[in-house]
Motif scaffolding. Structure first.
Motif: not given
Length: 282
Positions: A33-51
């Protein structure tokens, strides 16, 4: 708890902060899930292989934005609950408030450079050169670096030497050494030798590991540096480069220091590196 439920709770809790910072949800699927704006982007990334669930930021909003991982945590669907999700959201809220609020447009001309310790007092032993002194002397030697030093201060509220030199300063030094320019190398090492000899342990770490450790024991770079390094600095720098020239757990740790946490004591990389070298010898 499923990962999509975590994303939903985090999004809900961050709604107010996202609105204040100008961020909107820009994407979501089963792993991110990611959020973006003029200042940049941040996101939470889930890797199901490593949990592993990673919190990542980029300071530009573009298709080829470069993300930096600020934290990682283990996600176990069997034990992860609403309390854990709220805790994750609180951590992210603190991070984005600090990181992206600090990136408001600032007139860098009005930002003061770090102050340098008096050369007379340092030579007399009354005080020692610190990392602010190194930043000041580095900016004086290379005026084009002042902009990046000030931006570092604006972003973090204080000068973070490891971050600045990893991102900008160390490469400048390596480029000068690689050029082999006698005049440039003399000016550079005159400053480094002086600050190292009369500096604190922290500033010696920065010079020895973060800056000159980037030579990675390259024979040509080391040979050039040897022409200008003082005897006092040369020994430790050679020992450090024997380590940084390898690809092992220690060098990976040096390349990937923990994410910035305000007012936390920084680890003594140089001491750890030399201790590891002694262990290897044994």
């Amino acid at each position: 708890m499923e990962i999509n439920e975590v994303f939903r709770l985090v999004e809900k809790q961050l709604d107010k902060t996202n609105s204040e910072l100008g961020f909107k949800k820009s994407g979501e699927d089963e792993s991110c899930i990611s959020f973006s704006g003029e200042k940049g982007i941040y996101r939470i990334v889930y890797d199901s292989n490593t949990s592993i669930m990673a919190f990542e930021c980029a300071y530009e909003n573009s298709d080829d934005a470069e993300f930096k991982t600020l934290s990682r945590s283990l996600f176990d669907t069997a034990s992860y609950n609403e309390r854990d999700a709220k805790s994750l959201a609180n951590e992210i809220e603190d991070e984005i408030s600090s990181l992206f609020n600090a990136r408001k447009k600032v007139d860098l001309e009005k930002v003061k450079m770090p102050k340098a310790v008096s050369r007379t007092k340092a030579k007399s032993g009354i005080v020692s050169y610190d990392t602010d002194s190194l930043a000041n002397r580095f900016g004086t030697l290379f005026p084009e670096m002042k902009e990046f030093i000030k931006a570092n201060i604006v972003q973090y509220g204080e000068f973070l030497p490891e971050t600045f030199f990893i991102e900008y300063g160390s490469q400048k030094v390596i480029d000068i050494i690689a050029s082999g320019s006698d005049a440039d190398c003399k000016k550079l090492f005159k400053m480094l030798n002086e600050v190292y000899e009369d500096g604190t342990n922290e500033v010696q770490d920065i010079i020895g590991v973060t800056i000159l450790g980037e030579m990675k024991n390259d024979p040509k770079l080391m040979a050039t540096a040897d022409k200008y390094m003082s005897d006092y600095m040369s020994g430790p720098v050679h020992e450090i480069n024997k380590i940084t020239g390898k690809n092992n757990k220690l060098t990976k740790k040096l390349k990937n220091p923990p994410a910035y946490k305000p007012k936390k004591k920084k680890s003594n990389f140089m001491q750890n590196a030399l201790q590891a070298q002694d262990v290897n010898r044994g």
